[in-house]
Scaffold this motif. Structure first.
Motif, PDB file in Angstrom:
ATOM      1  N   LYS A  39       2.604  10.132   9.338  1.00 46.36           N
ATOM      2  CA  LYS A  39       0.986   9.689   9.781  1.00 46.36           C
ATOM      3  C   LYS A  39       0.273   8.581   8.968  1.00 46.36           C
ATOM      4  CE  LYS A  39       1.472  12.441  13.272  1.00 46.36           C
ATOM      5  NZ  LYS A  39       2.638  12.413  13.706  1.00 46.36           N
ATOM      6  N   GLN A  62      -8.743  -1.345  10.396  1.00 43.71           N
ATOM      7  CA  GLN A  62      -8.412  -1.225   8.929  1.00 43.71           C
ATOM      8  C   GLN A  62      -9.047  -3.377   8.781  1.00 43.71           C
ATOM      9  OE1 GLN A  62      -4.902   0.415   7.296  1.00 43.71           O
ATOM     10  NE2 GLN A  62      -5.327   1.883   7.112  1.00 43.71           N
ATOM     11  N   GLY A  97       2.182  -3.738   4.192  1.00 46.46           N
ATOM     12  CA  GLY A  97       1.617  -2.411   5.091  1.00 46.46           C
ATOM     13  C   GLY A  97       0.086  -2.148   4.842  1.00 46.46           C
ATOM     14  N   THR A 104       0.648  -1.431   0.194  1.00 44.63           N
ATOM     15  CA  THR A 104      -0.203  -0.224  -0.054  1.00 44.63           C
ATOM     16  C   THR A 104       0.605   0.948   0.365  1.00 44.63           C
ATOM     17  OG1 THR A 104      -0.373  -0.774   2.473  1.00 44.63           O
ATOM     18  CG2 THR A 104      -2.162  -1.265   0.895  1.00 44.63           C
TER      19      THR A 104
HETATM   20  P1  AMP Z   1       5.118   1.678   3.555  1.00 40.50           P
HETATM   21  O1  AMP Z   1       5.901   2.333   2.788  1.00 40.50           O
HETATM   22  O2  AMP Z   1       4.217   0.974   3.771  1.00 40.50           O
HETATM   23  O3  AMP Z   1       5.831   2.046   5.394  1.00 40.50           O
HETATM   24  O4  AMP Z   1       4.000   3.153   3.900  1.00 40.50           O
HETATM   25  C1  AMP Z   1       4.368   4.767   3.572  1.00 40.50           C
HETATM   26  C2  AMP Z   1       3.658   5.188   4.465  1.00 40.50           C
HETATM   27  O5  AMP Z   1       2.015   5.095   3.221  1.00 40.50           O
HETATM   28  C3  AMP Z   1       2.826   5.584   5.833  1.00 40.50           C
HETATM   29  O6  AMP Z   1       3.360   6.014   6.587  1.00 40.50           O
HETATM   30  C4  AMP Z   1       1.988   5.749   5.852  1.00 40.50           C
HETATM   31  O7  AMP Z   1       2.106   6.770   5.758  1.00 40.50           O
HETATM   32  C5  AMP Z   1       0.874   5.601   4.183  1.00 40.50           C
HETATM   33  N1  AMP Z   1       0.158   4.022   4.392  1.00 40.50           N
HETATM   34  C6  AMP Z   1       0.394   3.508   3.181  1.00 40.50           C
HETATM   35  N2  AMP Z   1      -0.106   1.871   4.141  1.00 40.50           N
HETATM   36  C7  AMP Z   1      -0.982   2.355   4.542  1.00 40.50           C
HETATM   37  C8  AMP Z   1      -2.744   2.196   5.460  1.00 40.50           C
HETATM   38  N3  AMP Z   1      -2.207   0.485   5.576  1.00 40.50           N
HETATM   39  N4  AMP Z   1      -2.836   3.486   6.107  1.00 40.50           N
HETATM   40  C9  AMP Z   1      -2.421   4.615   6.554  1.00 40.50           C
HETATM   41  N5  AMP Z   1      -1.746   4.779   5.462  1.00 40.50           N
HETATM   42  C10 AMP Z   1      -0.584   3.709   5.124  1.00 40.50           C
END
Ligand code: AMP
Length: 194
Positions: free
Chosen positions: A57, A92, A85, A31
């Motif tokens: 956030k 969720q 993610g 995600t």
């Molecule tokens: P990641 O690459 O998975 O660390 O995601 C990077 C950023 O994307 C996170 O710090 C959040 O701001 C956002 N993000 C990714 N997945 C989610 C999720 N399931 N819910 C909310 N925000 C997300």
């Protein structure tokens, strides 16, 4: 194989998912990558998400669920997926549960990569220097770890209560961590098959 990888930012979920997807012949759904692509493309979702992501956030549950639902309706997930993610909070986890029940694709396994905070901070510093992701800035990483502890850690408990959680040590050589994840998946499938 329908797998969720859990773990703090920088725990190696993306790296391990990239390695496992070939072996399991299923797509890697990140995600974070989907949101970064939306930001880069300047879509309405990307415009809403950018500042939230830069601050470390969580982007709104509604946006994430819509994204996930759309992605899981595509043909290439018929044989399964590795989700990285998501879910990041209990709302969720609950929404995902309903969605997977609705589409008749229950999870096979949930694997959590465990990495201590000091190692996370060091890894994100290296990634910040290489990729310049704003959310890998050491100040933001501390906030992301706080968000993880407060909102995402309970998701692991949610799956543990159902007997669906495998915890894997995420510290070590990449090959060794991959081997541990594969052992955890084999244990899960042995348990499922009685
Ligand atoms: P990641 O690459 O998975 O660390 O995601 C990077 C950023 O994307 C996170 O710090 C959040 O701001 C956002 N993000 C990714 N997945 C989610 C999720 N399931 N819910 C909310 N925000 C997300």
């Amino acid at each position: 194989m329908r797998l969720v990888l859990l773990g703090p930012p920088g725990s190696g979920k993306g790296t391990q998912a990239t390695r496992l997807k070939t072996e399991l012949s299923v797509p890697h759904i990140s995600t974070g990558d989907m949101l970064r692509a939306a930001v880069a493309a300047g879509t309405p979702t990307g415009l809403k998400a950018k500042a939230v992501m830069d601050a470390g956030k969580l982007v709104s549950d509604d946006i994430l669920l819509a994204m996930l639902e759309e992605r899981l309706s595509q043909d290439d997930v018929k044989n399964g997926f590795i989700l990285d993610g998501y879910p990041r909070n209990l709302a969720q986890a609950d929404a995902m549960d309903h969605l997977l029940a609705k589409i008749g694709q229950p999870l096979d396994a949930v694997v959590k990569l465990e990495v201590p905070n000091e190692a996370i901070i060091a890894r994100c510093e290296i990634r910040f220097a290489a990729e310049h992701r704003k959310d890998d800035d050491p100040v933001v990483v501390r906030d992301r770890l706080k968000v993880y502890a407060e909102q995402t850690a309970p998701v692991a408990d949610f799956f543990a209560r159902r007997g669906k959680l495998q915890v894997v040590d995420g510290v070590g050589e990449l090959d060794e961590v991959t081997a541990r994840v594969k052992r955890a998946l084999a244990a899960e499938s042995a348990a499922a098959n009685g």
